[in-house]
Design a protein around this motif. Structure first.
Motif, short mmCIF file in Angstrom:
data_model
loop_
_atom_site.label_atom_id
_atom_site.label_comp_id
_atom_site.label_asym_id
_atom_site.label_seq_id
_atom_site.Cartn_x
_atom_site.Cartn_y
_atom_site.Cartn_z
N ARG A 358 0.32 -1.19 0.09
CA ARG A 358 0.43 0.34 0.00
C ARG A 358 0.59 1.36 -0.12
O ARG A 358 0.44 2.10 -0.68
N THR A 359 2.10 1.24 0.91
CA THR A 359 3.19 2.56 1.15
C THR A 359 3.57 2.86 -0.58
O THR A 359 3.77 3.68 -1.19
N TYR A 360 3.80 1.85 -1.25
CA TYR A 360 4.36 1.16 -2.98
C TYR A 360 3.36 1.65 -3.68
O TYR A 360 3.45 2.97 -4.11
N ALA A 361 1.74 1.90 -3.39
CA ALA A 361 0.75 2.39 -3.89
C ALA A 361 0.61 4.21 -3.90
O ALA A 361 -0.22 4.66 -5.30
N ASP A 362 0.79 4.29 -3.03
CA ASP A 362 0.94 5.68 -2.70
C ASP A 362 2.45 6.47 -2.77
O ASP A 362 1.82 7.79 -2.72
N LEU A 363 3.52 6.40 -3.72
CA LEU A 363 4.17 6.93 -3.83
C LEU A 363 3.54 7.64 -5.16
O LEU A 363 2.66 7.64 -6.71
#
Length: 447
Positions: A358-363
């Motif tokens: 999810r952190t990657y998706a929010d980059l």
């Protein structure tokens, strides 16, 4: 002329000279002069191709080199595809006008061989590949492989066949040139080469994956394809080569991860749904952990306040390919234990990995494809925590061991998810509760 070409070749070898010759004030004259000799089909053509190939090892120069399109001083810039004197059209003319089987060792055959070596380097960028896809060059390199009489085991490094297969591999990763290769029947030509257990087999395997070959095309249930591709990914990340086959730097991580991702798509399509018969071939814990590693390393590099670093910071495309692969392999990654059981380790793994995705998706730099795949995978992984998932557990453990070795923060993706009691007034966990009253009512009050 011959001595001048030899001198330019010697000058083009040192790294510090490449930038001056390919991008400096005299670059147009250098590239233009070499291109002119190739166009005139002189005996020295092969030396000019070698010189340009030397310069193209400087990746910053490959777009400038291929887009060389000479015009008179008072003329406007001419599109390389519209200019018969541009380098790309000169190379196309050299390949299309060559005899079907040029005499080995002749000036003509050497010119074609080193032209293919130059094209191999120039085809590494998407912009250049799009230009190549609009020429006859993809068809020509496929024909080079089709017409050879030497078996792949006899192909030497820097041979015409070796260069041609490299060109196919590099062009296969990009949309426009991929279409041109498909039209030329590339998969049918290189499919037999996959059974070779060496460098040529690896290149053919990745090229077939990139060109969308079905799972059934890969020999031995795709076990060799899975092993060689994941081994290559690991070697690139660890900055090493493989003895007797390739040195570090020959392959790019985005090429290897794209091939692995496309293999995952082929496996998932063959499983047709939620099965894992074929995806489990690729979803070995070491490979899955490597995908987690590539994605999390990119996340850490993108987060300003994150501590820890990797010796290999992946590019955005590599991380995206790994996320897509994770999504495709979910049925195998989340295969439940037999018999089913609860597992604290699986709960921790699912929570941490889903948060990382999810952190990657929010980059901000994540593409729509990467964001969608990451969120889909995160949702499925998060929802799997109720049962032990052995592959997920082992993959998470390997990923954690890697982060420990690299000195990365182990709490970066840990969330404090816990139930919060809520009524119609809102969350109550911050209020001190009193005992129920005599009438049976009770609850929390502010003291």
């Amino acid at each position: 002329r011959h001595l001048a070409c030899l001198a330019l070749n010697n000058l083009s070898i040192p790294t510090e000279n490449k930038r001056v010759m390919a991008l400096g004030p005299a670059s147009k004259d250098v590239i233009g002069g070499l291109c002119k000799v190739i166009a005139e089909d002189k005996q020295e053509s092969y030396l000019c191709c070698i010189c340009l190939m030397n310069l193209s090892f400087l990746e910053a120069s490959i777009t400038t080199i291929l887009q060389h399109s000479p015009a008179e001083e008072d003329e406007a810039l001419i599109d390389p595809l519209e200019n018969p004197n541009s380098l790309i059209r000169v190379l196309e003319n050299l390949l299309t006008n060559s005899p079907a089987v040029p005499k080995s060792g002749s000036g003509k055959s050497e010119g074609i061989r080193w032209a293919c070596g130059l094209i191999k380097n120039l085809a590494k960028s998407e912009e250049n590949a799009a230009l190549f896809g609009k020429t006859e060059i993809p068809r020509c390199v496929v024909e080079n492989i089709r017409s050879t009489t030497a078996p792949p085991s006899r192909w030497t490094s820097n041979s015409l066949e070796d260069f041609s297969l490299f060109v196919v591999l590099n062009l296969a990763q990009w949309p426009e040139s991929k279409i041109a290769l498909t039209r030329a029947g590339a998969v049918d030509v290189i499919r037999p080469i996959m059974s070779e257990g060496d460098l040529q087999g690896l290149k053919a395997t990745m090229a077939c994956a990139l060109l969308g070959a079905p799972w059934s095309d890969f020999p031995d249930g795709a076990q060799p394809a899975s092993k060689s591709t994941t081994e290559l990914m690991t070697n690139i990340v660890e900055k090493k080569g493989k003895d007797g086959q390739y040195a570090y730097g020959v392959f790019k991580l985005y090429t290897a991860t794209k091939a692995y991702s496309d293999l995952s798509k082929a496996a998932a399509a063959a499983d047709s749904g939620d099965g894992e018969t074929n995806t489990k071939t690729l979803a070995v814990p070491s490979a899955v952990a490597l995908c987690f590693q590539v994605v999390s390393d990119l996340v850490l590099a993108a987060i300003d306040d994150a501590e820890g670093s990797s010796k290999y910071v992946p590019d955005v495309k590599s991380a995206e390919h790994c996320v897509v692969a994770i999504e495709q392999l979910i049925p195998a990654i989340l295969q439940a234990s037999d018999p089913p059981r609860k597992s604290v380790q699986s709960e921790k793994a699912s929570s941490e990995i889903s948060q990382m995705l999810r952190t990657y998706a929010d980059l901000s730099g994540t593409s729509n494809v990467g964001r969608t795949s990451a969120n889909n995978a995160a949702e499925k992984i998060k929802g799997s925590a109720s049962t032990a998932r052995p592959v997920l557990e082992i993959s998470h453990d390997l990923w954690t061991q890697y982060r420990k070795r690299e000195g990365q923060p182990l709490d970066q993706f840990i969330t404090n998810d816990r139930g919060v009691e809520v009524d119609e007034s809102g969350p109550l966990d911050f209020m001190p509760c009193c005992a129920p009253s005599k009438d049976g009512s009770g609850g929390c009050v502010i003291s």
